[in-house]
Enzyme design. Sequence first.
Site, PDB file in Angstrom:
ATOM      1  N   ASP A 121      -2.872  -9.277   5.296  1.00 23.66           N
ATOM      2  CA  ASP A 121      -3.095  -8.929   6.697  1.00 23.66           C
ATOM      3  C   ASP A 121      -2.272  -9.873   7.572  1.00 23.66           C
ATOM      4  O   ASP A 121      -2.414 -11.091   7.485  1.00 23.66           O
ATOM      5  CB  ASP A 121      -4.587  -9.013   7.011  1.00 23.66           C
ATOM      6  CG  ASP A 121      -5.349  -7.898   6.314  1.00 23.66           C
ATOM      7  OD1 ASP A 121      -4.939  -6.736   6.478  1.00 23.66           O
ATOM      8  OD2 ASP A 121      -6.320  -8.175   5.594  1.00 23.66           O
TER       9      ASP A 121
ATOM     10  N   HIS B 223      -1.878  -7.163  -0.588  1.00 17.62           N
ATOM     11  CA  HIS B 223      -1.969  -6.604   0.758  1.00 17.62           C
ATOM     12  C   HIS B 223      -2.300  -7.762   1.701  1.00 17.62           C
ATOM     13  O   HIS B 223      -3.432  -8.224   1.730  1.00 17.62           O
ATOM     14  CB  HIS B 223      -3.050  -5.537   0.820  1.00 17.62           C
ATOM     15  CG  HIS B 223      -3.418  -5.187   2.222  1.00 17.62           C
ATOM     16  ND1 HIS B 223      -2.608  -4.406   3.007  1.00 17.62           N
ATOM     17  CD2 HIS B 223      -4.449  -5.558   3.008  1.00 17.62           C
ATOM     18  CE1 HIS B 223      -3.148  -4.304   4.193  1.00 17.62           C
ATOM     19  NE2 HIS B 223      -4.263  -4.995   4.238  1.00 17.62           N
TER      20      HIS B 223
ATOM     21  N   ASP C 123      -4.357   0.083   3.971  1.00 19.85           N
ATOM     22  CA  ASP C 123      -5.595  -0.418   4.597  1.00 19.85           C
ATOM     23  C   ASP C 123      -5.801   0.023   6.035  1.00 19.85           C
ATOM     24  O   ASP C 123      -6.708  -0.463   6.704  1.00 19.85           O
ATOM     25  CB  ASP C 123      -5.590  -1.961   4.512  1.00 19.85           C
ATOM     26  CG  ASP C 123      -6.923  -2.563   4.910  1.00 19.85           C
ATOM     27  OD1 ASP C 123      -7.949  -1.905   4.684  1.00 19.85           O
ATOM     28  OD2 ASP C 123      -6.944  -3.683   5.450  1.00 19.85           O
TER      29      ASP C 123
ATOM     30  N   HIS D  98      -2.910  -3.760  11.787  1.00 23.60           N
ATOM     31  CA  HIS D  98      -4.213  -3.078  11.738  1.00 23.60           C
ATOM     32  C   HIS D  98      -5.446  -3.972  11.865  1.00 23.60           C
ATOM     33  O   HIS D  98      -6.560  -3.483  11.655  1.00 23.60           O
ATOM     34  CB  HIS D  98      -4.308  -2.167  10.511  1.00 23.60           C
ATOM     35  CG  HIS D  98      -4.287  -2.877   9.189  1.00 23.60           C
ATOM     36  ND1 HIS D  98      -3.186  -2.889   8.381  1.00 23.60           N
ATOM     37  CD2 HIS D  98      -5.219  -3.578   8.540  1.00 23.60           C
ATOM     38  CE1 HIS D  98      -3.450  -3.576   7.286  1.00 23.60           C
ATOM     39  NE2 HIS D  98      -4.687  -4.017   7.357  1.00 23.60           N
TER      40      HIS D  98
HETATM   41 ZN   LIG Z   1      -5.634  -5.043   5.805  1.00 23.01          ZN
END
Ligand SMILES: [Zn+2]
Length: 1003
Positions: free
Chosen positions: A264, A262, A374, A578
């Site tokens: 970011d 994952h 997330d 996010h």
């Molecule tokens: Zn994240």
Amino acid sequence: MHDDRALVEARLKRVLDERIRPAVYPESVPLDVAVWHAPGEPVSVAEGLAAVPGPIAAGDAWGAPWGTSWFTVTGTVPSAWRGRIVEAVLDLGFDENMPGFQCEGLVHLPDGSPVKGLNPRNQWVRVAAPARGGESVRLHVEAASNPVILGHPLFRPTALGDRDTAGTAPLYRLGRMDLAVFDRTVWDLVLDLEVLGELMAELPVDGARRWDVLRAVGRALDRIDLQDVNATAAAARAELAGVLAVPAAPSAHRISAVGHAHIDSAWLWPLRETVRKVARTAANMTALLADEPGFVFAMSQAQQWAWIKEHRPQVWAQVVKAVAEGRFVPAGGMWVESDTNMPGSEAMARQFVHGKRFFIDEFGIDNEEAWLPDTFGFAAGLPQIIKAAGARRLLTQKISWSRVNRFPHHTFLWEGIDGTRIFTHFPPVDTYNCSMKGGELAHAARNFREKGAARHSLAPTGWGDGGGGTTREMVGKAARLRDLEGSPTVTWETPAAFFARAEADYPNPPVWVGELYLELHRATLTSQAGTKQGNRLCEALLREAELWAATAAVRAGAPYPYEQLDRVWKTVLLHQFHDILPGSSIAWVHREARDTYARLARELEGIVLAAQRALAGDAPAGGRLVFNAAPHARRGVPAGGAAPAEPAPAVTVRPRDGGGYVLDDGLVRAEIDGRGLIVSAYDHRARRESLPPGDAAALLQLHQDLPNRWDAWDVDEFYRNTVTDLTSVDDLTADGRAVRVTRSFGSSSVIQTYTLAAGRIEVRTEVDWHETEKLLKMAFPLDVRADRYAAETQYGHVQRPTHTNTSWEAARFEACNHRFVHVEEPGWGAAVVTASTYGHDVTRAVRDDGGTTTTVRVSLLRAPRFPDPETDQGAHAFVHALVPGAAIGDAVREGYFLTLPERELPGDVPVAPLVTIGDEAVVITAVKLADDGSGDVVVRFHESRGGRAATTLRAGFPVGTVTATDLLERPLRELPHEVPHEDGTVALTLRPFELVTLRLTRR
Ligand SMILES: [Zn+2]
């Protein structure tokens, strides 16, 4: 028998740590190392390879914050290592507890081809297997000295979050840079012992299996010659083979492991670093796929794929090959894993349009899954959007972070505001960074709420956040856990394969209705006001740009800026990631975001103006046209058209008895008292006062705001315990039709300006904000008895209770709205509309006079000091409005009016709208030309009030065919998608909040 568990377990830990793990590399020789430090920002691979490196040695300091260093390592495989597996072990100064949050590297061959990434949990590069001996080795490492932002102690302010403030002191010290023999048997023994040791710790003490494993581990350790682990590892493994061969119980929980990182898209690193993080991880994963035949890796966020394609063509080629094999799979179908609370209707839709289209165009893959592990809560409009994008499933993990209430399901149907249901899975492993630890898997099995009805869950497996992905150790552990007594079973699978299995396993899952509210990170609706305003402004400008450019194309033959709009949309979508739109990134990210939004806004203004000029033509008669981009007519100007406008209701301003001023436009009378507060908002039409007796609206309230953790993310409930009402006045004047009040407080000052606009009391709040750890709210107490309120979300609104009967309602003490919050009792309501803020709270109190006060408070500014120590400092301007007497439809309309100001241009000939809809409840959210360049007109609309609508859509141009499409402008799968029309007039019937996209060909 005596209980010697503690003794054996402690022995296992010590022997593993001190003897067996070090024996994985029994022999090594140092490599020669040289380094070139790039002077500023990252350079191209060619430039990095061509640079002339200088000396450096293990133990030397390197790496200014955010710097790039190119290490060249050279050496020769000793001839004595012939037949052995040889690896380079490259330790850039790693802290193995910080994968993705620390320095990282990407290894290249001398010809520039990428080999694999380096991170704290992945420090090796295979050199020869088996070695001939005498091979010369030359590797180039593009190393990034990214600083640790989320360090220890956690959440302390740091200047490291921006290159401009981070300084130049080196952060890392080079560790071992060796050629080493890799002993596969010892490596396997480590995994055997880790898997069994971790399994053992989860098994019941009174069960035989725990003791079987304990005794086997004891025997294996007895077999180890502590002075020659490598010679005795095979014998130790033989002692473990029996317990590793016992199959899982038939009732064991079944875990589908999905290799994952994952990443970011920006967070504690800037966007440009994510471009490299993604390349490192992808290179790592294609290398691992080549080594491990059963492994499957899934990567989400089309933007990240696009970055690889654009910036790292050689990594891209490897990825494309692995995708063709079906083992490196696109996950979900969004441009980025965006926030879902704040993006507006169209932006949320376009996340799917651009995400899905990328995977379809590049690979022919049209996923049915949305992948959002997330994201900080999920808006109730999302199920319909997912379905309209041609998908039907959702994965998220984040709701496990809720601090108060435990979510009751792990696999369920999620029902949105319009009734759309999405098959949703919420992995019980409670992490999107699973590392195949026994404790994680046992937790997943125990935690799974669907036990007895279903048996399958998913585990996203690999280092994430800052990247890294799955390791060979995780794959090795998964192999041992495939079918092992006492453990859930583990199988590598794609998300689609998991979902198919989970659906078949669970034909009647429970239903959750409404938003998936995260009981944490509520301040992400407010932090970094500049980023949020940039988003809202660009969303509004994109609507205008598409509308007027499409109108100009159809009416005046003007060129439609397809490529420009595509690029701007993708940039806006990226910034809804996010940790960007929520305001939880470092200063660097938000500084760049503000600049980017300003640039995009200028560009979009240019598109709007060019299109409007093309439509308005010359004005020989000296006329003026008002362009109305809102979905409702105003001042006689039709929605989506341009015409001379009727005058707005005249506003009178006069002094008020007892101090202050009275504004009146015949629809509403607002009284501003000597404190500069609204003390009366009288609705002439309903002959009703809006405010409770003795209360004041537009009251600014300052709260102490230091959450216990996650400063930029969280506001903790106790913030309400202390409050300062800002009522002191420096200056109060009437200026034309406006009343202006100036205040100062702390180190800050504020100017509030009140005006009336056709029954709307507008408050413009300009703040010069220099506070620390404070929250600024603006209160609108209303004399309304409302048990629930409506807050705008994508393609409709969500209802939330105003009371706190249960812990679920109490936990929603700060929530999201788009352009309005609406409260009503039968016969009368009021709306608070906002041009740019999202966070708000609504509370209720019963007064001594028996009446009920419902107070709507909007959140304006915060000042957390982590991760950006200067969050929100400086000048800000907000516009809000109170609309007395507003029904829900008025709230919708006023929200659009506030965010889409009229634009006036010279012009004599009115511009007719391209499409008109006969019922104000049906709101057009997009008018554009089709993305495929065909020139077809695409119009998207929805029922906005939560009721039914039977009306007509009338096209203002000659129409060929009308087709109902999905968000990607493809004909709907359901038949008939051909929509009958009569001379461009289409009869419409919409259910509550129903979203419709029509594609109209031009004759
Ligand atoms: Zn994240």
